[in-house]
Design a protein around this motif. Structure first.
Motif, short mmCIF file in Angstrom:
data_model
loop_
_atom_site.label_atom_id
_atom_site.label_comp_id
_atom_site.label_asym_id
_atom_site.label_seq_id
_atom_site.Cartn_x
_atom_site.Cartn_y
_atom_site.Cartn_z
N VAL A 108 0.82 -1.20 0.00
CA VAL A 108 0.00 0.00 0.00
C VAL A 108 0.86 1.27 0.00
O VAL A 108 0.43 2.32 -0.47
N ILE A 109 2.09 1.15 0.49
CA ILE A 109 2.99 2.30 0.51
C ILE A 109 3.37 2.74 -0.90
O ILE A 109 3.79 3.88 -1.13
N ASN A 110 3.20 1.83 -1.88
CA ASN A 110 3.59 2.11 -3.25
C ASN A 110 3.00 3.42 -3.78
O ASN A 110 3.71 4.27 -4.33
N GLY A 111 1.69 3.57 -3.60
CA GLY A 111 1.04 4.76 -4.14
C GLY A 111 1.19 5.99 -3.27
O GLY A 111 0.91 7.11 -3.71
N ALA A 112 1.63 5.80 -2.03
CA ALA A 112 1.71 6.93 -1.10
C ALA A 112 3.12 7.50 -0.97
O ALA A 112 3.29 8.61 -0.44
N VAL A 113 4.12 6.79 -1.47
CA VAL A 113 5.50 7.14 -1.14
C VAL A 113 5.88 8.53 -1.64
O VAL A 113 6.55 9.30 -0.92
N ASN A 114 5.48 8.90 -2.85
CA ASN A 114 5.85 10.23 -3.35
C ASN A 114 5.20 11.34 -2.55
O ASN A 114 5.83 12.38 -2.28
N SER A 115 3.95 11.15 -2.14
CA SER A 115 3.26 12.16 -1.35
C SER A 115 3.83 12.25 0.06
O SER A 115 3.92 13.34 0.64
N LEU A 163 -5.29 -5.54 -4.30
CA LEU A 163 -6.25 -4.65 -3.65
C LEU A 163 -5.58 -3.37 -3.18
O LEU A 163 -6.19 -2.29 -3.24
N ALA A 164 -4.33 -3.48 -2.70
CA ALA A 164 -3.62 -2.29 -2.26
C ALA A 164 -3.37 -1.34 -3.43
O ALA A 164 -3.62 -0.13 -3.33
N LEU A 165 -2.88 -1.89 -4.54
CA LEU A 165 -2.60 -1.05 -5.71
C LEU A 165 -3.88 -0.51 -6.33
O LEU A 165 -3.93 0.64 -6.79
N LEU A 166 -4.94 -1.34 -6.36
CA LEU A 166 -6.22 -0.89 -6.89
C LEU A 166 -6.80 0.22 -6.01
O LEU A 166 -7.32 1.24 -6.51
N SER A 167 -6.72 0.02 -4.70
CA SER A 167 -7.19 1.03 -3.76
C SER A 167 -6.41 2.33 -3.92
O SER A 167 -6.99 3.42 -3.95
N ASP A 168 -5.09 2.21 -4.00
CA ASP A 168 -4.24 3.39 -4.20
C ASP A 168 -4.65 4.14 -5.47
O ASP A 168 -4.80 5.38 -5.47
N ALA A 169 -4.84 3.39 -6.56
CA ALA A 169 -5.18 4.01 -7.84
C ALA A 169 -6.54 4.69 -7.78
O ALA A 169 -6.73 5.81 -8.26
N GLY A 170 -7.52 4.02 -7.15
CA GLY A 170 -8.86 4.58 -7.05
C GLY A 170 -8.91 5.83 -6.20
O GLY A 170 -9.55 6.83 -6.57
N LEU A 171 -8.23 5.81 -5.06
CA LEU A 171 -8.22 6.97 -4.17
C LEU A 171 -7.47 8.14 -4.80
O LEU A 171 -7.88 9.30 -4.68
N ALA A 177 -5.37 11.94 0.05
CA ALA A 177 -5.66 10.57 -0.41
C ALA A 177 -4.65 9.56 0.14
O ALA A 177 -5.02 8.42 0.44
N TRP A 178 -3.38 9.96 0.26
CA TRP A 178 -2.39 8.97 0.68
C TRP A 178 -2.65 8.48 2.10
O TRP A 178 -2.35 7.32 2.43
N ARG A 179 -3.23 9.32 2.96
CA ARG A 179 -3.56 8.87 4.31
C ARG A 179 -4.73 7.88 4.29
O ARG A 179 -4.75 6.91 5.06
N TRP A 180 -5.68 8.11 3.39
CA TRP A 180 -6.77 7.15 3.24
C TRP A 180 -6.26 5.81 2.71
O TRP A 180 -6.79 4.75 3.05
N MET A 181 -5.23 5.86 1.86
CA MET A 181 -4.63 4.62 1.36
C MET A 181 -4.17 3.73 2.52
O MET A 181 -4.35 2.51 2.50
#
Length: 459
Positions: free
Chosen positions: A16-23, A137-145, A162-166
């Protein structure tokens, strides 16, 4: 399936950190080194949790330890989502790592003890299926949020980006895992250790359905050799101070990480952005890769009990090598560095095909089959401790790869890094061919006898 849900949390929380790391880097104003540590620090907790999970399971039982893991997952998800400083976020990620490490040991141990021999490979593969579903699911959730907010760093609901919701979404699967863990029976092996033979017999009759339940109970009793709790002394052996079978387990755990699978899943979004993909396309590409990972796990579930563990692993090593070589050659043609890295045609598509070919062979073989092997290859007497140690090494090498991947990529280039992963794929082929015993189709009690009587080089 209930036990394997720990694998879903394992995959979800590590990816799940994948989509949040840059933010996270932007919000906390972090340098590249701090970002790497933030991503990788979870794996330290994973190693610690895995090391002690087997011992806790032998003392408390399998079910209570599963519930403990679920509670730690919930706490980590909430704490990470509301982190007010980078050290606070890191602390909660370590707690999440403890939960992941515990779940990664308990699931294969429990399934291996509950499943009959003819189904154990397929049922043990459910953990890897759950891991891949968790990643998806983590990557899908990240992408959707991220899409809903117009970017991972943008505000979404209630003033939270969004990254906190991820990170907060992880509470949902953790609660489901905890509730389901309360509904399943305790392992008969643990019940026998606690002299609860009547309860163990009832579990054997109802869930494992052997032809002769009383005989199965007796076999388990004999394999445990009347011990009540395994100790580190029983792990000692002639091969560099440890039993040869433990070295084989450690080797399997290490090679599963040294081929570089988590370098793709932890950094995939950032990686594809660096070679010219937009943020939205990078999220989509990562999700597609995770779908491939899920789908191909069914190949292992279907074939692992039919063709055996060893053949699948050998095919996987060869296929991973081909995919990694394609990625290595492609990235060796890259120009620029860092965020300005680019791949001219046709190398971008070739790199994408190579990376996904690698994922295909990993998902169908080494991903699930390594956990099958660890869950069944150790003798009953040392299974809890040995599985915990081997899994801890899996997390240690996961940490090493995750920590060094961005550093080595910047220092020598992605081409050489992927070439290194290809080299370990070759070594994994030799390791399995030369050292791994084929023990498909035997009950755990039969495997214990096999391991004790084989020569050290094959057991």
């Amino acid at each position: 399936m209930a036990a394997a849900l720990g694998g879903l949390l394992f995959g979800f929380d590590t990816s799940v950190i994948n989509g949040a790391v840059n933010s996270i880097q932007s919000d906390f104003n972090l340098g590249s080194a701090a970002v790497v540590i933030t991503v990788a620090i979870t794996l330290i907790g994973c190693a610690i949790g895995a090391w002690f999970a087997g011992q806790l399971a032998d003392v408390w039982g399998r079910k209570p330890v599963m519930v403990l893991a679920a509670l730690l997952f919930v706490a980590s998800s909430i704490g990470s989502a509301y982190a007010f400083a980078i050290w606070d976020l890191m602390s909660w990620r370590v707690i999440g790592g403890l939960a992941i490490g515990i779940a990664s040991v308990i699931a294969p141990a429990y399934i291996g003890e509950m499943a009959p021999a003819r189904l154990r490979g397929a049922l043990s593969s459910l953990q890897q299926l759950a891991i891949t579903l968790g990643i998806f699911l983590a990557l899908l959730s990240d992408a959707g949020l991220a899409r809903a907010a117009g970017g991972a760093g943008n505000e979404l609901w209630w003033g939270m980006p969004a990254w906190r919701w991820m990170l907060l979404v992880g509470v949902i699967p953790a609660v489901v895992y905890g509730l389901l863990s309360l509904t399943i029976p305790e392992s008969p092996h643990f019940l026998i250790r606690k002299s609860r033979n009547k309860d163990a017999l009832a579990v054997i009759r109802r869930f494992t359905s052997p032809v002769n339940p009383e005989q199965r109970l007796k076999e388990i009793e004999e394999s445990l050799e009347n011990e009540r709790r395994s100790t580190y002394r029983e792990l000692r052996g002639p091969a560099l101070g440890l039993q040869p079978i433990l070295w084989i387990g450690i080797g399997m755990a290490a090679f599963q990480q040294l081929v570089g699978i988590n370098a793709i899943f932890y950094y995939s979004t950032t990686l594809w952005q660096s070679v010219g993909f937009s943020q939205e396309d990078s999220f989509t590409t990562s999700v597609i890769t995770s779908i491939i990972n899920v789908a191909l796990t069914f190949v292992a579930i279907f074939f692992v009990d039919k063709v055996g563990r060893k053949l699948l692993l050998l095919v996987g090593s060869a296929g991973m090598f081909v995919g990694l070589v394609a990625a290595a050659v492609s990235f060796s043609q890259a120009t620029g560095s860092g965020d300005s890295l680019t791949l001219a045609a046709p190398w971008g598509p070739i790199a994408l095909v190579g990376a996904n070919l690698f994922v295909i062979f990993f998902a169908a073989t080494w991903g699930p089959v390594m956990w099958v092997v660890l869950g069944e290859v150790f003798p009953n007497k040392i299974r809890g401790l040995a599985l915990g140690i081997a899994t801890a090494f899996n997390w240690i090498f996961n940490f090493i790869v995750t920590l060094l991947f961005p550093i080595m990529s910047a220092a020598v280039g992605l081409g050489f890094v992927y070439a290194g992963f290809a080299f370990f794929a070759v070594l994994s082929f030799w390791f399995v061919k030369a050292l791994l015993p084929e023990v498909s189709g035997l009950e755990l009690e039969d495997k214990s006898k096999l391991v004790r009587h084989k020569k050290p080089t094959t057991a």
